[in-house]
Design an enzyme around this catalytic site. Structure first.
Site, PDB file in Angstrom:
ATOM      1  N   SER A  76       0.845  -1.195   0.000  1.00  0.00           N
ATOM      2  CA  SER A  76       0.000   0.000   0.000  1.00  0.00           C
ATOM      3  C   SER A  76       0.875   1.238   0.000  1.00  0.00           C
ATOM      4  O   SER A  76       1.978   1.235   0.558  1.00  0.00           O
ATOM      5  CB  SER A  76      -0.906   0.014   1.240  1.00  0.00           C
ATOM      6  OG  SER A  76      -1.556   1.267   1.379  1.00  0.00           O
ATOM      7  N   TYR A  92      -1.586   1.013  10.636  1.00  0.00           N
ATOM      8  CA  TYR A  92      -1.736   0.259   9.381  1.00  0.00           C
ATOM      9  C   TYR A  92      -0.540   0.523   8.469  1.00  0.00           C
ATOM     10  O   TYR A  92       0.044  -0.411   7.894  1.00  0.00           O
ATOM     11  CB  TYR A  92      -3.034   0.671   8.696  1.00  0.00           C
ATOM     12  CG  TYR A  92      -3.208   0.141   7.295  1.00  0.00           C
ATOM     13  CD1 TYR A  92      -3.600  -1.172   7.077  1.00  0.00           C
ATOM     14  CD2 TYR A  92      -2.989   0.959   6.189  1.00  0.00           C
ATOM     15  CE1 TYR A  92      -3.759  -1.662   5.789  1.00  0.00           C
ATOM     16  CE2 TYR A  92      -3.150   0.487   4.898  1.00  0.00           C
ATOM     17  CZ  TYR A  92      -3.534  -0.820   4.706  1.00  0.00           C
ATOM     18  OH  TYR A  92      -3.693  -1.303   3.420  1.00  0.00           O
TER      19      TYR A  92
END
Length: 251
Positions: A144, A157
């Site tokens: 990501s 995250y």
């Protein structure tokens, strides 16, 4: 084996209910992929995904797999490779967590880290060794852009994805010349079940767009894929911004 265009005939998906993974599998099945293993926690969603892919003409099997149980990974995934060669492993499991909640509840934060990073390290190494033993194949890892720079809004995250990204890059270097191809995929904000209710970020994308980029990356044997491609330039700039400025930006 893959065809001349890099499309795998057999595919193992770790995270068999991931919307990005399923969009990718649908795209590959329509082109040439014949055999699919969907690995994940047993659920109606996993079985529904398998049924959908069978309707497209693929031979689909489901496999009970838990990212949070690394002690089981070697035995569980070993059963798949014992059935025959796997041309591609798509490592697609992960959780977003809730930043505000997880800051107050460290155990929840640890679960994000263990799922996205520790579980992926275990499954990635087991898969890589099996691919190396058979002498060919691709390991595609869903990372990501959140891992590119620490952000106040999602640093728990993001840190897990940063660790995963570095791990996958290093694994790719370790496997260079063995016949095994490792590709890191860095999507931006993806409109999916995981992001429902969140404010949409600029350059938002879709599972289908990520799937298209993955297919193109396989054909090109890319090592890194950004989705959308413009994020490569954007994140290059963000990485070099002064930390004091990044704190004030609505990232």
């Amino acid at each position: 084996m893959k065809d001349a265009f890099g499309i795998p005939q057999s595919l193992l998906v770790l995270g068999g209910t991931s919307e990005i993974a399923l969009a990718t599998v649908r795209r590959l099945v329509v082109r040439r992929t014949l055999t699919v293993w969907l690995a994940g926690r047993p659920s109606p969603g996993l079985e529904s995904a398998a049924t959908e892919l069978r309707a497209l003409g693929a031979e689909v099997r489901t496999l009970a797999f838990d990212a949070l149980d690394p002690e089981s990974h070697e035995a569980v995934l070993g059963k798949v490779f014992a059935e025959g060669d796997i041309d591609m492993v798509l490592l697609a499991f992960g959780i977003l967590g809730d930043q505000a909640h997880d800051e107050r509840e460290p155990v929840a934060a640890v679960r994000v880290a263990q799922t996205n990073y520790t579980g992926a390290v275990s499954a990635g190494l087991v898969s890589a060794r099996a691919l190396q033993t058979q002498g060919h194949g691709s390991l595609v890892v869903l990372s990501s852009v959140a891992g590119e720079r620490a952000r106040r809004a999602d640093f728990i995250y993001g840190s897990s994805k940063a660790g995963l990204d570095v791990f996958a890059q290093g694994l790719g270097d370790a496997l260079h010349g063995t016949g095994v191809h490792v590709m890191v995929v860095r999507p931006g904000f993806v409109r999916s079940r995981m992001t429902v209710g969140l404010e949409e970020a600029p350059l938002a994308t879709t599972p289908e767009a990520v799937a298209t980029a993955i297919e193109l990356g396989l054909r090109r044997r890319s090592e890194t894929v950004w989705v959308p491609g413009a994020l490569r330039v954007v994140m290059s700039a963000v990485r070099h911004l002064p930390r004091a400025l990044v704190r004030r930006l609505p990232l």
